[in-house]
Design an enzyme around this catalytic site. Structure first.
Site: not given
Ligand code: IMP
Ligand code: MG
Length: 182
Positions: A106, A168, A155, A162, A134, A102-103, A46-47
């Site tokens: 990470d 959100r 965070f 969220d 990030k 994508e939001d 949903k992000g």
């Molecule tokens: P990754 O890149 O596979 O680690 O996953 C990224 C996902 O982690 C994003 O789509 C978010 O849902 C979640 N996420 C990572 N950092 C944050 C944050 O600071 N706030 C909220 N959600 C986050």
């Molecule tokens: Mg996400």
């Protein structure tokens, strides 16, 4: 300030900064594609919902919408590098020009998997638009084609992001107070 905004340590990116940056990204994307492309914008729910809604309106080329819900197993030793598709796409991406929206990136694991899945399904091209990045947390190599903002390792909530499904609907990106999640 209402009650739930008190959980925000400080505003990192304002509504005005977001609006300007999303327009810039939309302009770049609009120039990168032409009438020979068959574009499908895929929002990762949903992000990405808020970023998706703003970005697609800043893209001045024809496209269709689709959505996915994916969750990454993260770095758990059992299935590192895999994602669970909780909601599948409606359309076949074969031969399509996919823009993944994508939001936040990470570790990069989620979108690196989704990118591979799209390529495996025979998409003509796959690009990634991420609202936030990030980079200090990255675990896998991932190229972000269109990026909103690079952020520190905090965070973040708001503009779709969220914590435990809350925040959100904040119109800006804020740093969540540590006491909320620690
Ligand atoms: P990754 O890149 O596979 O680690 O996953 C990224 C996902 O982690 C994003 O789509 C978010 O849902 C979640 N996420 C990572 N950092 C944050 C944050 O600071 N706030 C909220 N959600 C986050
Ligand atoms: Mg996400």
């Amino acid at each position: 300030m209402n009650d739930f905004e008190k959980d925000v340590e400080r505003i990192l990116i304002t509504e005005e900064e977001i609006r300007a940056r999303v327009q810039e990204i939309g302009n770049v994307i609009s120039k990168d594609y032409n009438e020979d492309n068959d574009v499908v914008a895929i929002g990762i729910l949903k992000g990405a919902s808020i970023f998706f809604a703003d970005l697609v309106r800043a893209i001045k080329i024809p496209l269709i919408f689709d959505f996915m819900i994916v969750s990454s197993y993260g770095d758990s030793s059992i299935s590192s590098g895999e994602v669970d598709i909780k909601k599948e796409l409606e359309f076949d991406v074969h031969g399509k020009d996919v823009i993944l929206i994508e939001d936040i990136i990470d570790t990069g694991i989620t979108m690196s998997c989704v990118r591979k899945i799209m390529a495996g399904r025979g998409a003509n091209s796959v690009k990634l638009a991420a609202f936030l990045d990030k980079p200090t947390r990255r675990k896998v190599d991932l190229h972000i084609d269109y990026l909103g903002f690079t952020t520190p390792d905090e965070f973040l909530v708001g503009y779709g992001l969220d914590y435990a499904e809350k925040y959100r609907n904040l119109p800006y990106v804020g740093i969540l107070k540590r006491e909320i999640y620690e």
